[in-house]
Design a protein around this motif. Structure first.
Motif, PDB file in Angstrom:
ATOM      1  N   TRP A 181       0.823  -1.211   0.000  1.00  0.00           N
ATOM      2  CA  TRP A 181       0.000   0.000   0.000  1.00  0.00           C
ATOM      3  C   TRP A 181       0.861   1.268   0.000  1.00  0.00           C
ATOM      4  CZ3 TRP A 181      -3.834   2.399  -1.679  1.00  0.00           C
ATOM      5  CH2 TRP A 181      -4.345   3.551  -1.078  1.00  0.00           C
TER       6      TRP A 181
ATOM      7  N   PHE B  74      -1.765   3.401  -5.575  1.00  0.00           N
ATOM      8  CA  PHE B  74      -2.534   2.790  -6.678  1.00  0.00           C
ATOM      9  C   PHE B  74      -1.666   2.537  -7.921  1.00  0.00           C
ATOM     10  CE2 PHE B  74      -5.570   5.166  -4.096  1.00  0.00           C
ATOM     11  CZ  PHE B  74      -6.575   4.243  -3.918  1.00  0.00           C
TER      12      PHE B  74
ATOM     13  N   ASP C  30      -2.549  -4.666  -2.079  1.00  0.00           N
ATOM     14  CA  ASP C  30      -3.558  -3.774  -1.504  1.00  0.00           C
ATOM     15  C   ASP C  30      -4.469  -3.213  -2.587  1.00  0.00           C
ATOM     16  OD1 ASP C  30      -4.659  -1.544   0.372  1.00  0.00           O
ATOM     17  OD2 ASP C  30      -3.305  -2.682   1.662  1.00  0.00           O
ATOM     18  N   ASP C  31      -5.129  -2.137  -2.258  1.00  0.00           N
ATOM     19  CA  ASP C  31      -6.120  -1.465  -3.098  1.00  0.00           C
ATOM     20  C   ASP C  31      -5.546  -1.114  -4.478  1.00  0.00           C
ATOM     21  OD1 ASP C  31      -8.306  -0.050  -3.855  1.00  0.00           O
ATOM     22  OD2 ASP C  31      -8.172   1.466  -2.285  1.00  0.00           O
TER      23      ASP C  31
ATOM     24  N   TRP D 116      -6.340  -7.467  -1.053  1.00  0.00           N
ATOM     25  CA  TRP D 116      -7.208  -6.484  -0.379  1.00  0.00           C
ATOM     26  C   TRP D 116      -8.587  -6.463  -1.017  1.00  0.00           C
ATOM     27  CZ3 TRP D 116      -9.860  -2.146  -2.076  1.00  0.00           C
ATOM     28  CH2 TRP D 116     -10.192  -1.146  -1.137  1.00  0.00           C
TER      29      TRP D 116
ATOM     30  N   ARG E 121     -15.004   9.334   1.775  1.00  0.00           N
ATOM     31  CA  ARG E 121     -13.917   8.853   0.903  1.00  0.00           C
ATOM     32  C   ARG E 121     -14.466   8.511  -0.498  1.00  0.00           C
ATOM     33  NH1 ARG E 121      -9.704   3.898   0.678  1.00  0.00           N
ATOM     34  NH2 ARG E 121      -7.808   5.099   0.593  1.00  0.00           N
TER      35      ARG E 121
ATOM     36  N   LYS F 109      -7.316  -9.105   3.160  1.00  0.00           N
ATOM     37  CA  LYS F 109      -7.457  -7.905   3.996  1.00  0.00           C
ATOM     38  C   LYS F 109      -8.825  -7.324   3.648  1.00  0.00           C
ATOM     39  CE  LYS F 109      -5.381  -3.278   4.593  1.00  0.00           C
ATOM     40  NZ  LYS F 109      -4.217  -2.426   4.272  1.00  0.00           N
TER      41      LYS F 109
ATOM     42  N   ASP G 130     -11.407  -4.517   4.076  1.00  0.00           N
ATOM     43  CA  ASP G 130     -11.439  -3.115   4.509  1.00  0.00           C
ATOM     44  C   ASP G 130     -12.868  -2.585   4.539  1.00  0.00           C
ATOM     45  OD1 ASP G 130     -10.397  -0.662   5.270  1.00  0.00           O
ATOM     46  OD2 ASP G 130      -8.870  -0.635   3.704  1.00  0.00           O
TER      47      ASP G 130
ATOM     48  N   ASN H 164     -14.154   1.463   4.562  1.00  0.00           N
ATOM     49  CA  ASN H 164     -13.685   2.836   4.767  1.00  0.00           C
ATOM     50  C   ASN H 164     -14.775   3.882   4.997  1.00  0.00           C
ATOM     51  OD1 ASN H 164     -10.674   3.191   4.570  1.00  0.00           O
ATOM     52  ND2 ASN H 164     -11.021   1.833   2.836  1.00  0.00           N
TER      53      ASN H 164
ATOM     54  N   CYS I  19      -9.947  -4.660   8.636  1.00  0.00           N
ATOM     55  CA  CYS I  19      -9.382  -3.311   8.567  1.00  0.00           C
ATOM     56  C   CYS I  19     -10.559  -2.374   8.343  1.00  0.00           C
ATOM     57  CB  CYS I  19      -8.412  -3.246   7.398  1.00  0.00           C
ATOM     58  SG  CYS I  19      -7.744  -1.607   7.085  1.00  0.00           S
TER      59      CYS I  19
ATOM     60  N   GLY J 230     -10.392   1.482   7.391  1.00  0.00           N
ATOM     61  CA  GLY J 230      -9.775   2.793   7.236  1.00  0.00           C
ATOM     62  C   GLY J 230      -8.884   3.089   8.422  1.00  0.00           C
ATOM     63  N   GLY J 231      -8.063   2.126   8.772  1.00  0.00           N
ATOM     64  CA  GLY J 231      -7.370   2.164  10.049  1.00  0.00           C
ATOM     65  C   GLY J 231      -8.177   1.323  11.014  1.00  0.00           C
TER      66      GLY J 231
ATOM     67  N   TRP K  75      -6.384  -4.548  11.940  1.00  0.00           N
ATOM     68  CA  TRP K  75      -5.448  -3.460  11.669  1.00  0.00           C
ATOM     69  C   TRP K  75      -5.826  -2.305  12.606  1.00  0.00           C
ATOM     70  CZ3 TRP K  75      -0.972  -2.460   9.955  1.00  0.00           C
ATOM     71  CH2 TRP K  75      -0.615  -1.251   9.363  1.00  0.00           C
TER      72      TRP K  75
ATOM     73  N   ASP L 163      -4.081   3.305  10.728  1.00  0.00           N
ATOM     74  CA  ASP L 163      -3.190   3.618   9.606  1.00  0.00           C
ATOM     75  C   ASP L 163      -1.959   4.359  10.110  1.00  0.00           C
ATOM     76  OD1 ASP L 163      -4.653   2.418   7.633  1.00  0.00           O
ATOM     77  OD2 ASP L 163      -5.675   4.240   6.985  1.00  0.00           O
TER      78      ASP L 163
END
Ligand code: GLA
Length: 743
Positions: free
Chosen positions: A337, A342, A367-368, A415, A447, A481, A483, A485, A533, A535-536, A552, A555
């Motif tokens: 990440w 990206f 990741d993303d 992710w 987001r 993972k 997530d 967010n 996870c 967003g943190g 997680w 962040d």
């Protein structure tokens, strides 16, 4: 207690109901039932009063003679008309109670009154005799409405789980307006509450204060990512602020992944009422006849020896009985990440696989940014919902990456953020009705994204299929993972509307939908490790940890901040469930960052190829050391030795169950003054006083020499009474010690 005398100002209809209730309750013979909920050291004593209402009469150290349990009630002589009502074990609303209720309902006929009297109870042994499950049925004498209180008491761990089931046989639905999981009463003065307040990258910020008269509440109304601003974790300390090795404390959390509420009320006797459950905010629930509404669990550890013992007990309980594969292994990893965000392609990723294998970690985590074609996920404003590999970045697909990683000697993980959608996505274009949004109002984004409506079974299928398809196409995929967010704005479900279900079910059905999906995933893929996870650290509760192996925490990976955060998370979670990554956040040296990340499940989020030769050598050695001691960190007992909130240092120690080995992490957390050195020894803990130990410094940066003499041996007794000086200073800001028994 005579009920009708309280209600002189009520309408004649109400008086009729109340009188009827009083009459019926009065005619029931008082049974004086005593129900002890016992762990090895503690007891929560419940007892019926002369009106057959269930009361909490004692909460504290276990009594030697159970024959005396029934005497507890008489010892409290409350002397005004409120006597004996505050300590109700599940306080109803609308009849005799005028304090904060645990439950409030409107019956099928529109009547808002509720009385609950004891009906029956049973206790059964569980988990090879280490737990008892007590269920107590309370019934309304007038309406066919009942509540069952559940208490699971874990003996060795001194942990209690508490929850409630609500059901009825009325002619039409009953509206539940409030439905707590637990309603505790502590006849103790001077209670201190530690609660945790959050923001993105600033999670688990503790505040401790003495509770004063009145009602203090903590809650979340965010729907998803519910812990973004406040946490459902708490410590209550009786008679003094919470201390590590002394004092009576209870420490725990409401295990619910949506809106929660914790209410602490110091009553007019200065005793504490604690009521917690799903947040009733915008959540009136229409319960159909015969349907059972189960509340989430309140989970807490009790100790008369401070937070240290309570945490260790909660950790062992969680590892053994709650967290998925809690006593198992975890995969160390390299995540891309922060290394790429990206901006990656197959070439960049395969180079990182090699980095992962050079570092010696087990897995590479992509990741993303790997998905979306019509709307490629090249930033956080597009693509969420379109879970197909981006053809430009990954022309050969995930399968190719899994194989390439394997060739490099590492496993491959990925992710996902499957509960979400960007308005710029094919999913949004196709299935607007799957999105939580108010059709008549402008959309509000968090987001740049919106939340999918998990109350809709079709959406549940869609989310399940994302995971299922990935595993079907890539059976060797080794890690996910997961997530989350965004929070829920504009809470409105097209699905509930079409089904004729009230919109006020949305927050609860969302979470139930999430649990359904996870149940299905775990039924098909019971073992594969998954990281939670949000967003943190917006999510991290014990209900989700039934499905996830780890979470997680934040962040924010700046290591000094992180020492504090990990310290505060450690009250509630064992190290094996907290994922810590070495990143480029902050100014601390690589060694410091790596040592901090080693106090949990270690990962990296750096470009190892950019490290200097010495840094890389250090990382490799640290990973190899980690593999040698991870068992102690993951499965051992945690002793918090020096509190960074009160000192210039932090010191945490993990001790293996048989006390043959321990790892002590020591850090300087204040470098404002040049002269700071660690004059005092640190008293170690958890060792065997009769054993001899050798202490060796590990994780040394290449070409540095330790100031610790590893030839000497010390008794456990000496190390725990006099202590050991790790020699932390501005030149040695992070010191990791390995303590090994010498035979
Ligand atoms: C969240 C997570 C990060 C990362 C990004 C990707 O912010 O907390 O670790 O995965 O999403 O968009």
């Amino acid at each position: 207690m005579f009920v009708s005398s309280y209600f002189t100002n009520y309408s004649s209809k109400s008086i009729f109901w109340f009188s009827l209730i009083s009459l019926i309750s009065f005619q029931l013979k008082a049974q004086n039932v005593v129900i002890p909920i016992e762990t090895d050291k503690h007891i929560l004593l419940l007892q019926t009063d002369e009106d057959n209402r269930l009361m909490t009469t004692y909460f504290g150290a276990r009594l030697n003679t159970s024959g005396e349990y029934s005497e507890a009630q008489e010892m409290f002589q409350f002397d005004d008309s409120n006597a004996g009502i505050y300590n109700c074990a599940y306080t109803p609303a609308g009849t005799w109670n005028l304090s904060e209720p645990a439950i409030q309902v409107v019956h099928a006929d529109g009547n808002p009154s509720l009385e609950l009297v004891y009906d029956s109870h049973k206790t059964a042994d569980e988990s090879d005799g280490n737990a008892t499950l007590t269920s107590i049925v309370l019934k309304d004498p007038v309406y066919p409405f009942q509540v069952t209180l559940f208490y699971r008491a874990w003996k060795r761990e001194n942990v209690i789980e508490q929850w409630t089931e609500i059901t009825h046989n009325e002619k039409k639905p009953v509206v539940l307006k409030k439905f707590a999981s637990a309603n505790l009463y502590f006849a103790r003065k001077d209670v201190y509450l530690t609660s945790y307040h959050n923001r993105w990258a600033k999670e688990m910020q503790p505040t401790e204060s003495k509770l004063v008269r009145g009602l203090h509440s903590l809650d979340s109304k965010l729907g998803t990512r519910a812990m973004l601003l406040q946490s459902p974790n708490f410590i209550l300390s009786f008679g003094q602020p919470a201390a590590e090795n002394e004092g009576s404390v209870i420490l725990g959390q409401l295990a619910w992944s949506g809106n929660f509420k914790l209410e602490f009320e110091v009553d007019s006797y200065e005793n504490l009422r604690f009521i917690t459950g799903i947040n009733p905010y915008a959540s009136e629930y229409e319960l159909k006849p015969g349907e059972v509404f189960q509340t989430p669990k309140l989970i807490y550890a009790i100790s008369d020896h401070g937070t240290g013992e309570a945490s260790r007990n909660l950790h062992s309980w969680a590892r053994k009985y709650q967290v998925l594969d809690g006593e198992g292994e975890r995969l160390t990893l390299l995540n891309n990440w922060e290394a790429t965000y990206f901006d990656f392609n197959e070439e960049k990723l395969t180079a990182l696989f090699k980095d992962a294998s050079d570092l010696g970690v087990d897995l590479f985590l992509l990741d993303d940014g790997w998905f979306g074609n019509k709307y490629p996920r090249n930033g956080d404003n597009a693509g969420l919902g379109d879970w197909q590999e981006n053809k430009k970045k990954l022309p050969h697909g995930i399968g190719y990456l899994v194989k390439e990683a394997e060739k490099a000697g590492v496993k491959f993980g990925i992710w996902l953020e499957p509960e979400m959608v960007n308005p710029k996505s094919e999913l949004y274009e196709k299935h607007l009705d799957w999105v939580i949004r108010q059709p008549e109002r402008p959309e509000v984004y968090f987001r740049n994204q919106l939340v999918l409506d998990l109350s809709n079974p079709e959406v549940q299928d869609f989310v399940f299929d994302i995971v299922d398809n990935l595993f079907t196409e890539n059976p060797d995929l080794a890690f996910i993972k997961w997530d989350c967010n965004a929070v829920i704005y504009n809470a409105y479900s097209e699905y509930l509307h079409k089904q004729g279900i009230p919109q006020s079910h949305i927050y609860i059905e969302y979470v139930n939908g999430l649990y359904n999906i996870l149940e299905r995933i775990r039924a098909k893929y019971p073992k594969v490790p998954m990281m939670l996870c949000s967003g943190g650290g917006g999510r991290g509760d014990y209900e989700l940890l039934k499905y996830f192996t780890e979470f997680w925490p934040s962040d924010d990976t700046e290591p000094i901040e992180r020492i504090f955060m990990q310290w505060d998370y450690s009250y509630f979670f064992p190290a094996i469930v907290t994922d810590n990554h070495v990143t480029d956040w902050g100014k601390q040296p690589l060694k410091f960052r790596t040592d901090v990340a080693s106090m949990g499940k270690l990962g990296f989020d750096i470009v190892a190829g950019h490290l200097s030769e010495k840094d890389l050598q250090f990382c490799k050695e640290a990973v190899s050391n980690y593999h040698s001691f991870k068992d102690v960190v993951w499965h051992g007992d945690l002793y918090r030795l020096v509190n960074p909130h009160e000192n210039d240092m932090a010191s945490l120690m993990y001790v293996k169950g048989d006390k043959t080995r321990a790892i002590v992490f020591n850090y300087l957390v204040n470098n404002r003054q040049l002269l700071i050195t660690n004059e005092q020894p640190v008293k170690l803990a958890g060792l065997d006083p009769g054993k001899k130990y050798r202490i060796r410094e590990i994780n040394l940066y290449p070409e540095t020499k330790s100031t610790i003499n590893s030839n000497k041996t010390y008794s456990g007794d000496f190390l725990m009474k006099v202590g050991f000086n790790p020699d932390v200073s501005l030149r040695r800001t992070s010191v990791v010690l390995e303590v090994t028994e010498v035979n």
